[in-house]
Scaffold this motif. Structure first.
Motif, PDB file in Angstrom:
ATOM      1  N   THR A  97       0.801  -1.220   0.000  1.00  0.00           N
ATOM      2  CA  THR A  97       0.000   0.000   0.000  1.00  0.00           C
ATOM      3  C   THR A  97       0.836   1.273   0.000  1.00  0.00           C
ATOM      4  N   SER A  98       2.158   1.149  -0.148  1.00  0.00           N
ATOM      5  CA  SER A  98       3.006   2.334  -0.071  1.00  0.00           C
ATOM      6  C   SER A  98       3.587   2.691  -1.435  1.00  0.00           C
ATOM      7  N   LYS A  99       3.589   3.977  -1.751  1.00  0.00           N
ATOM      8  CA  LYS A  99       4.215   4.486  -2.969  1.00  0.00           C
ATOM      9  C   LYS A  99       5.579   5.044  -2.593  1.00  0.00           C
ATOM     10  N   THR A 100       6.623   4.481  -3.152  1.00  0.00           N
ATOM     11  CA  THR A 100       7.960   4.909  -2.758  1.00  0.00           C
ATOM     12  C   THR A 100       8.746   5.482  -3.928  1.00  0.00           C
TER      13      THR A 100
ATOM     14  N   VAL B  44      10.227  10.448  -7.020  1.00  0.00           N
ATOM     15  CA  VAL B  44       9.561  11.716  -7.357  1.00  0.00           C
ATOM     16  C   VAL B  44       8.576  12.101  -6.266  1.00  0.00           C
ATOM     17  N   LEU B  45       7.773  11.148  -5.839  1.00  0.00           N
ATOM     18  CA  LEU B  45       6.805  11.415  -4.778  1.00  0.00           C
ATOM     19  C   LEU B  45       7.504  11.772  -3.475  1.00  0.00           C
ATOM     20  N   TYR B  46       8.614  11.120  -3.215  1.00  0.00           N
ATOM     21  CA  TYR B  46       9.354  11.390  -1.979  1.00  0.00           C
ATOM     22  C   TYR B  46       9.863  12.830  -1.948  1.00  0.00           C
TER      23      TYR B  46
ATOM     24  N   SER C  35       7.320   9.655  10.717  1.00  0.00           N
ATOM     25  CA  SER C  35       8.142   8.988   9.708  1.00  0.00           C
ATOM     26  C   SER C  35       9.448   8.463  10.284  1.00  0.00           C
ATOM     27  N   ASN C  36       9.822   8.893  11.490  1.00  0.00           N
ATOM     28  CA  ASN C  36      11.064   8.441  12.117  1.00  0.00           C
ATOM     29  C   ASN C  36      10.854   7.322  13.123  1.00  0.00           C
ATOM     30  N   PHE C  37       9.620   6.817  13.221  1.00  0.00           N
ATOM     31  CA  PHE C  37       9.331   5.781  14.218  1.00  0.00           C
ATOM     32  C   PHE C  37       8.762   4.536  13.573  1.00  0.00           C
ATOM     33  N   ASN C  38       9.229   4.186  12.395  1.00  0.00           N
ATOM     34  CA  ASN C  38       8.673   3.032  11.693  1.00  0.00           C
ATOM     35  C   ASN C  38       9.184   1.724  12.255  1.00  0.00           C
ATOM     36  N   ASN C  39       8.239   0.888  12.703  1.00  0.00           N
ATOM     37  CA  ASN C  39       8.522  -0.522  12.994  1.00  0.00           C
ATOM     38  C   ASN C  39       9.636  -0.743  14.014  1.00  0.00           C
ATOM     39  N   GLU C  40       9.665   0.024  15.070  1.00  0.00           N
ATOM     40  CA  GLU C  40      10.591  -0.235  16.168  1.00  0.00           C
ATOM     41  C   GLU C  40       9.761  -0.536  17.394  1.00  0.00           C
ATOM     42  N   VAL C  41      10.032  -1.656  18.039  1.00  0.00           N
ATOM     43  CA  VAL C  41       9.172  -2.072  19.134  1.00  0.00           C
ATOM     44  C   VAL C  41       9.223  -1.086  20.285  1.00  0.00           C
TER      45      VAL C  41
ATOM     46  N   ILE D 127       1.313  11.838  -8.413  1.00  0.00           N
ATOM     47  CA  ILE D 127       2.132  13.051  -8.408  1.00  0.00           C
ATOM     48  C   ILE D 127       1.251  14.283  -8.218  1.00  0.00           C
ATOM     49  N   ILE D 128       0.120  14.343  -8.921  1.00  0.00           N
ATOM     50  CA  ILE D 128      -0.806  15.474  -8.775  1.00  0.00           C
ATOM     51  C   ILE D 128      -1.321  15.559  -7.338  1.00  0.00           C
ATOM     52  N   PHE D 129      -1.732  14.419  -6.792  1.00  0.00           N
ATOM     53  CA  PHE D 129      -2.259  14.386  -5.431  1.00  0.00           C
ATOM     54  C   PHE D 129      -1.196  14.829  -4.424  1.00  0.00           C
ATOM     55  N   ALA D 130       0.041  14.306  -4.581  1.00  0.00           N
ATOM     56  CA  ALA D 130       1.113  14.669  -3.656  1.00  0.00           C
ATOM     57  C   ALA D 130       1.471  16.146  -3.769  1.00  0.00           C
ATOM     58  N   SER D 131       1.489  16.669  -4.988  1.00  0.00           N
ATOM     59  CA  SER D 131       1.862  18.074  -5.195  1.00  0.00           C
ATOM     60  C   SER D 131       0.823  19.019  -4.586  1.00  0.00           C
ATOM     61  N   LEU D 132      -0.439  18.789  -4.888  1.00  0.00           N
ATOM     62  CA  LEU D 132      -1.491  19.689  -4.412  1.00  0.00           C
ATOM     63  C   LEU D 132      -1.595  19.702  -2.896  1.00  0.00           C
ATOM     64  N   ASN D 133      -1.423  18.537  -2.264  1.00  0.00           N
ATOM     65  CA  ASN D 133      -1.630  18.462  -0.824  1.00  0.00           C
ATOM     66  C   ASN D 133      -0.361  18.721  -0.020  1.00  0.00           C
TER      67      ASN D 133
END
Length: 695
Positions: free
Chosen positions: A394-397, A400-402, A461-467, A635-641
């Motif tokens: 479910t993730s777009k990586t 360009v989007l980043y 975004s800095n706390f991904n998957n750490e118990v 890209i449009i969605f990421a840019s506008l928001n």
């Protein structure tokens, strides 16, 4: 007479042996080469159907005994007023049972008429206390004496745990001279618990390191394997395959090619291990060997040590490939076929760190990815011998989007801070009427909500998957959810104010009542939704995503608690924009083209201003939810928001002529005060006073 006497002695011998065998605790008897047979009427399952009968209180535990012929117990935990199985230790295997058939067979063989009676051994059988002792005594050359008993056992969680310990003991105690026959027997035992039918039972093993122990044991055993021929297919089981070949510094580039299926209905999954030519040059002239092992189902079993929570596990999307190479070789190239071939499934190359018991992203880097295959460049060490690819469907990586997101959020945060500073500067000059007061209250709260939500997004975004950060991840997700919802509900309230100003002309609501209504809608509704969502999903550990600190979608659909309110508000606000466009001053009869153009420009301006302020840009999010949506929409969605904060500053503040006028007046006032201060400091009176003070 002699034959009759001999027959009598044999009958007595058989009677003695059968009596002696009855002393064994197990009542299951097998012959070499036959499958394990259970007595009639006895249960075939180590599981028990009855659950706990006591009251089911949240988080309480209970246990039930296993079925007959199994020892151990089944643990249950109360979850949502239902008893659910949590652990199982039911096993029918034991060290004694592994070798009882071999002991009986060896003793029965002495009953042959051709063997003199005086050499028969009538002593009680030697007690076997360990797996190593039993194998050395009964089948030291090929370990075949344990295969039938293991393969005929049911793959309960307890039996799986027993077999893992069995393989672990063989790897540590009997790996001094591993032949291909031993490797085949070893792999047949491992194949039994790697079957797809056994995968679900791994979850109930109390020892959560059992899967990593299995992988480490297989790798350790394979490291001691000696290959005789130049290139061989050593093991070709359904759920474990082993290949090997000899090599030296003159060998050309070598590769292992695997194609394995998860079950009988799926197509083969590709797996290739390549040793580059430049690596082979590091070898000494004398011959070395390379071995590779492929597992199609192990990826769904492996549990990471710091991800004991199921909701935080990372999904493996390819074969698990283990390699055993000479110490001088460090770099390999691996190609993985994807199990899930979804177009936008993200791939991440990883290596399994045997000491840390987790996937290590630093061990590999992805060099190429197509729809069905991923190529990885990995570093081989004694601690990292197994490799695979992880997925996040479910993730777009895309880079360009980043970059759009990073740049857009930075500009938005600065723009929102500037917007709040401007509002504070001109506040007393622009909030003249009740409507203008509420309008600027909306702008301030929209800016505050979006600013806080963006900051929470960056922190998350800095706390991904750490118990150790799981609770922080939950907290950050909650506040992100709350403030993004607040953004939308304040936009909704602003839209309602616009409708109120258009439709209600002669009667106005009191400012205090509008304030109460605004804060109830802007913060009350989001708080109710956010608290309800976390209360329902967090007890099942389904609030956050496995790959990011954001609302879960796969297991609990918690994301709907954001998507549904947001899309409904976008739809309502779109209707408001259409109403504004319709109610914009219509051209009178006989109006000129210049007047028509002016009206069209006014409508366009109103729509342009209201679109970001009412959150209509989020409507593009609907397109990104559809499978195989082109990257352009993302890209449009990421840019506008990502740039929404900048749009709020531009259309909500800078383009407002009243705010610009107030800023000019404020600047003029400040300039006037500074000039007055300068004139006062240079005036004669001030100068004479200064001279008098000096005197």
């Amino acid at each position: 007479m002699k034959m009759k006497s001999q027959a009598t002695m044999i009958c007595c011998l058989m009677f003695f042996l059968s009596t002696e065998c009855s002393h064994y605790r197990s009542k299951i008897h097998i012959k070499a080469g036959d499958k394990l047979q259970r007595p009639e009427g006895k249960p075939k399952s180590g599981r028990i159907q009855d659950k706990c009968h006591g009251p089911c209180i949240s988080s309480s535990n209970c246990s039930q005994p296993c079925a007959k012929d199994f020892h151990g117990e089944i643990g249950f935990t109360c979850n949502q007023k239902e008893w659910q199985k949590s652990t199982e230790t039911c096993t029918s295997l034991s060290v004694e049972k592994l070798f009882q058939d071999s002991s009986v067979e060896s003793r029965l063989s002495v009953a042959a008429p051709s063997i003199p009676l005086h050499i028969l051994d009538f002593r009680a059988p030697e007690t076997i206390e360990s797996v190593a002792q039993g194998i050395r005594k009964n089948c030291p050359l090929d370990y075949a004496c344990i295969i039938d008993v293991v393969k005929s056992s049911e793959t309960t969680s307890g039996n799986i745990a027993f077999i893992v310990e069995l393989l672990k003991n063989i790897s540590t105690d009997l790996s001094d001279n591993v032949t291909q026959e031993k490797m085949k027997s070893y792999s047949q035992v491992a194949n039994h618990i790697l079957n797809t039918a056994a995968v679900s039972n791994w979850a109930f093993i109390p020892n959560k390191n059992a899967s990593s122990d299995l992988l480490q044991s297989v790798n350790l055993f394979a490291r001691q394997l000696h290959i005789h021929n130049k290139s061989e297919n050593i093991v070709n089981e359904l759920f474990i395959q082993t290949k090997g070949f000899h090599l030296n510094h003159n060998t050309s580039e070598k590769s292992f090619d695997f194609s394995m299926s998860m079950n009988s209905t799926t197509k083969g999954i590709l797996g290739v291990v390549q040793i580059p030519r430049q690596e082979l040059r590091k070898l000494w002239p004398n011959a070395s060997q390379a071995i590779s092992i492929a597992f199609p189902t192990l990826g769904s079993i492996l549990r990471e040590a710091h991800l004991q929570n199921v909701s935080l596990s990372r999904r493996v999307n390819g074969l698990v490939l283990s390699v055993v190479l000479p110490e001088s070789l460090q770099e390999i190239i691996l190609t993985f076929g994807k199990i899930n071939k979804t177009r936008h499934a993200r791939a991440q190359c990883v290596g399994w760190h045997s000491k840390k018991r987790r996937w290590d992203e630093k061990a590999c880097k992805m060099t190429q990815e197509v729809r069905n295959e991923v190529k990885c460049h990995c570093n081989y060490t004694s601690a990292v011998m197994s490799f695979s690819i992880l997925m996040s469907p479910t993730s777009k990586t895309d880079k360009v989007l980043y970059y759009i997101t990073c740049i857009g959020l930075s500009i938005s945060i600065l723009s929102l801070v500037l917007c709040l500073i401007i509002e504070a500067t001109v506040w007393s000059r622009v909030v003249v009427t009740d409507i203008s007061y509420m309008r600027h209250v909306c702008i301030v709260n929209i800016a505050m909500s979006l600013l806080t939500a963006n900051v929470c997004f960056i922190i998350g975004s800095n706390f991904n998957n750490e118990v150790h950060d799981y609770n922080v991840c939950v907290a950050v997700t909650f506040f992100s959810h709350f403030f993004y919802l607040s953004l939308f509900f304040w936009m909704l309230f602003k839209a309602l104010l616009i409708i109120y100003g258009i439709l209600v002309i002669f009667r106005r609501m009191m400012k205090s009542r509008m304030m109460v209504t605004g804060f109830a809608i802007g913060y009350g509704c989001p708080l109710i939704i956010a608290v309800t969502t976390v209360a329902i999903t967090e007890p099942k550990k389904g609030y956050v995503r496995p790959e990011a600190c954001w609302l879960n979608w796969v297991s609990t659909k918690a994301l709907l608690a954001f998507a549904i309110p947001a899309l409904v508000i976008v739809a309502v606000n779109l209707i408001v924009v259409l109403v504004v466009a319709v109610n914009t001053q219509r051209p009178s009869i006989g109006s000129s083209k210049s007047q028509d153009v002016a009206i069209i420009m006014r409508i366009t301006k109103n729509v342009a201003i209201l679109t970001p302020l009412l959150g209509l840009t989020w409507g593009f999010g609907i397109a990104t939810l559809i499978e195989d949506t082109p990257l352009t929409f993302h890209i449009i969605f990421a840019s506008l928001n990502a740039f929404q904060g900048f749009f709020i500053l531009l259309f909500g503040t800078i383009m407002d002529h009243k705010i610009r006028d107030a800023l000019r007046m404020r600047m003029s006032s400040l300039q006037g005060k500074s000039r007055a201060a300068e004139n006062a400091s240079l005036s004669p009176t001030n100068g004479s006073n200064l001279m008098n003070r000096q005197g």
